[in-house]
Design an enzyme around this catalytic site. Structure first.
Site, mmCIF file in Angstrom:
data_model
loop_
_atom_site.group_PDB
_atom_site.id
_atom_site.type_symbol
_atom_site.label_atom_id
_atom_site.label_comp_id
_atom_site.label_asym_id
_atom_site.label_seq_id
_atom_site.Cartn_x
_atom_site.Cartn_y
_atom_site.Cartn_z
ATOM 1 N N ALA A 151 0.866 -1.188 0.000
ATOM 2 C CA ALA A 151 0.000 0.000 0.000
ATOM 3 C C ALA A 151 0.900 1.235 0.000
ATOM 4 C CB ALA A 151 -0.894 -0.021 1.235
ATOM 5 N N GLY A 204 0.632 -5.079 0.746
ATOM 6 C CA GLY A 204 -0.567 -5.110 -0.095
ATOM 7 C C GLY A 204 -0.301 -5.722 -1.462
ATOM 8 N N GLU A 221 -0.663 -9.292 -0.925
ATOM 9 C CA GLU A 221 -2.095 -9.573 -0.695
ATOM 10 C C GLU A 221 -2.868 -9.557 -2.018
ATOM 11 O OE1 GLU A 221 -2.154 -6.408 2.263
ATOM 12 O OE2 GLU A 221 -2.912 -7.855 3.709
ATOM 13 N N GLU A 250 4.586 -5.506 7.114
ATOM 14 C CA GLU A 250 3.848 -4.457 7.828
ATOM 15 C C GLU A 250 4.357 -4.279 9.253
ATOM 16 O OE1 GLU A 250 2.483 -6.695 5.818
ATOM 17 O OE2 GLU A 250 0.912 -5.745 4.607
HETATM 18 N N1 CAA Z 1 4.650 3.139 -0.615
HETATM 19 C C1 CAA Z 1 5.102 4.259 -1.182
HETATM 20 N N2 CAA Z 1 6.332 4.399 -1.729
HETATM 21 C C2 CAA Z 1 7.127 3.316 -1.697
HETATM 22 C C3 CAA Z 1 6.716 2.091 -1.136
HETATM 23 C C4 CAA Z 1 5.408 2.022 -0.584
HETATM 24 N N3 CAA Z 1 4.908 0.883 -0.076
HETATM 25 N N4 CAA Z 1 7.743 1.205 -1.252
HETATM 26 C C5 CAA Z 1 8.746 1.862 -1.878
HETATM 27 N N5 CAA Z 1 8.379 3.130 -2.139
HETATM 28 C C6 CAA Z 1 9.176 4.177 -2.771
HETATM 29 C C7 CAA Z 1 10.314 4.623 -1.863
HETATM 30 O O1 CAA Z 1 9.856 5.552 -0.907
HETATM 31 C C8 CAA Z 1 11.271 5.212 -2.866
HETATM 32 O O2 CAA Z 1 10.823 6.498 -3.212
HETATM 33 P P1 CAA Z 1 11.893 7.738 -3.295
HETATM 34 O O3 CAA Z 1 12.840 7.321 -4.394
HETATM 35 O O4 CAA Z 1 11.023 8.902 -3.640
HETATM 36 O O5 CAA Z 1 12.558 7.797 -1.973
HETATM 37 C C9 CAA Z 1 11.094 4.322 -4.091
HETATM 38 O O6 CAA Z 1 9.833 3.654 -3.906
HETATM 39 C C10 CAA Z 1 12.158 3.255 -4.211
HETATM 40 O O7 CAA Z 1 12.225 2.575 -2.959
HETATM 41 P P2 CAA Z 1 13.621 2.324 -2.182
HETATM 42 O O8 CAA Z 1 14.566 3.444 -2.428
HETATM 43 O O9 CAA Z 1 13.283 2.018 -0.756
HETATM 44 O O10 CAA Z 1 14.133 1.030 -2.987
HETATM 45 P P3 CAA Z 1 15.014 -0.172 -2.438
HETATM 46 O O11 CAA Z 1 15.340 -0.996 -3.631
HETATM 47 O O12 CAA Z 1 16.139 0.351 -1.592
HETATM 48 O O13 CAA Z 1 14.032 -0.987 -1.434
HETATM 49 C C11 CAA Z 1 11.970 -2.074 -0.816
HETATM 50 C C12 CAA Z 1 12.917 -1.630 -1.971
HETATM 51 C C13 CAA Z 1 12.642 -3.163 0.008
HETATM 52 C C14 CAA Z 1 10.722 -2.619 -1.496
HETATM 53 C C15 CAA Z 1 11.642 -0.859 0.070
HETATM 54 O O14 CAA Z 1 11.233 0.221 -0.755
HETATM 55 C C16 CAA Z 1 10.549 -1.120 1.065
HETATM 56 O O15 CAA Z 1 10.786 -1.737 2.062
HETATM 57 N N6 CAA Z 1 9.305 -0.628 0.772
HETATM 58 C C17 CAA Z 1 8.204 -0.724 1.695
HETATM 59 C C18 CAA Z 1 7.592 -2.118 1.704
HETATM 60 C C19 CAA Z 1 6.473 -2.194 2.725
HETATM 61 O O16 CAA Z 1 6.645 -1.955 3.878
HETATM 62 N N7 CAA Z 1 5.265 -2.547 2.245
HETATM 63 C C20 CAA Z 1 4.091 -2.652 3.083
HETATM 64 C C21 CAA Z 1 3.299 -1.367 2.998
HETATM 65 S S1 CAA Z 1 1.933 -1.333 4.157
HETATM 66 C C22 CAA Z 1 0.737 -2.315 3.436
HETATM 67 O O17 CAA Z 1 0.891 -2.789 2.334
HETATM 68 C C23 CAA Z 1 -0.509 -2.524 4.266
HETATM 69 C C24 CAA Z 1 -1.492 -3.499 3.710
HETATM 70 O O18 CAA Z 1 -1.624 -4.569 4.198
HETATM 71 C C25 CAA Z 1 -2.347 -3.128 2.598
#
Ligand code: CAA
Length: 262
Positions: free
Chosen positions: A69, A113, A116, A136
């Site tokens: 998400a 998400g 999911e 999460e």
């Molecule tokens: N939402 C919004 N933006 C996101 C994102 C997310 N879930 N995941 C990554 N991005 C963005 C980052 O903020 C970054 O943006 P900027 O360049 O503007 O800073 C861009 O995507 C690239 O990400 P990274 O620089 O972090 O890339 P990476 O290769 O170093 O890492 C990753 C990749 C491991 C996927 C890391 O981005 C990460 O951990 N992302 C979050 C994953 C996460 O926690 N997902 C769960 C979200 S909550 C949810 O989904 C609830 C539900 O049940 C519905």
């Protein structure tokens, strides 16, 4: 509808084609914002309603299917706004209403998400660079799109707890061993293989395909003996179709079946 967060096309040259939807927010690793989920729901419904489409392939980019998400949007909510706006539930489950098979083709990150959403597809193929996870817990929240419910059903309780409680990622090989994905495919061949599977499905009787999908998904919802009873009733019902006679006659006459989709 004008799509800004997904790319949509049709593939194939048979009578029934494949609808292809690519999640397309590359700068945010296809994070599933509300506008994206609205567009996805719209595109899924349009393909489902189109008799020229046999099944749907849902994919992302080579780096990410979807990284979850949209975290900046989530951060704007408090309890009441999440509750009142039906955060996640409102536009996340349109995919479950689709009667045609949806094949998820996953490259790269498939997290939160994203995982999911992938688990709501009917068949999942993973590129060898795919990474699945429900991280999460690292954000101080729990999943909201079915992660705690579908993951244990897909991979068993212990592995689901391992992933949900530690937030670790599972690679494609582990995902295949665990039964989360049907097949692991070299990344550069993933889409072609997904399209090939879609074309095979497109070549079968449409109502039989829809019934097969409905009954198989029902296996997760109803007790076993009830499910078998419903299957038996539907098995009897397909003997009322043209395509049952045609399929069996074609087999005996050693020729391809000429489905009427009825
Ligand atoms: N939402 C919004 N933006 C996101 C994102 C997310 N879930 N995941 C990554 N991005 C963005 C980052 O903020 C970054 O943006 P900027 O360049 O503007 O800073 C861009 O995507 C690239 O990400 P990274 O620089 O972090 O890339 P990476 O290769 O170093 O890492 C990753 C990749 C491991 C996927 C890391 O981005 C990460 O951990 N992302 C979050 C994953 C996460 O926690 N997902 C769960 C979200 S909550 C949810 O989904 C609830 C539900 O049940 C519905």
């Amino acid at each position: 509808m004008n799509y800004e967060n997904i790319l949509v096309e049709t593939r194939g040259d048979g009578a029934r084609k494949t609808g292809v939807i690519r999640l397309n927010r590359p700068k945010a690793l296809n994070a599933l914002s509300d506008p994206l989920m609205d567009e996805l729901g719209h595109a899924l419904k349009a393909f489902d309603a189109d008799p020229g489409i046999g099944c749907i392939v849902l994919t992302g980019s080579e780096k990410a299917f979807a990284a979850g998400a949209d975290i900046p949007t989530l951060l704007q909510h408090d309890f009441l706004s999440a509750f009142n706006s039906q955060l996640i539930s409102k536009n996340w489950e349109h995919i479950l209403d689709v009667r045609k098979p949806v094949i998820g083709a996953v490259h790269g990150f498939c997290l939160g998400g994203g995982c999911e959403l992938a688990m709501m597809c009917d068949i999942l193929y993973a590129a060898d660079n795919a990474k699945f996870g429900q991280p999460e817990i690292k954000l101080g929240v729990i999943p909201g799109g079915g992660g705690t419910q579908r993951l244990p059903r897909w991979v068993g309780k212990s592995k689901a707890m391992d992933m949900l409680l530690t937030g670790r990622f599972m690679d494609a090989a582990e995902a295949e061993r665990a039964g989360l994905v049907a097949r692991v495919i070299p990344a550069e061949q993933l889409l072609e293989e997904a399209f090939k599977a879609a074309e095979t499905i497109n070549g079968y009787s449409a109502p039989v395909v829809a019934l097969m999908k409905q009954l198989t998904n029902q296996a997760f919802e109803v007790p076993l003996t009830e499910g078998v009873k419903i299957e038996r009733g539907m098995f009897h019902a397909v003997f009322g179709t043209h395509d049952q006679r045609e399929g069996m006659n074609a087999f005996l006459e050693k020729r391809p079946a000429n489905w009427k989709h009825g």
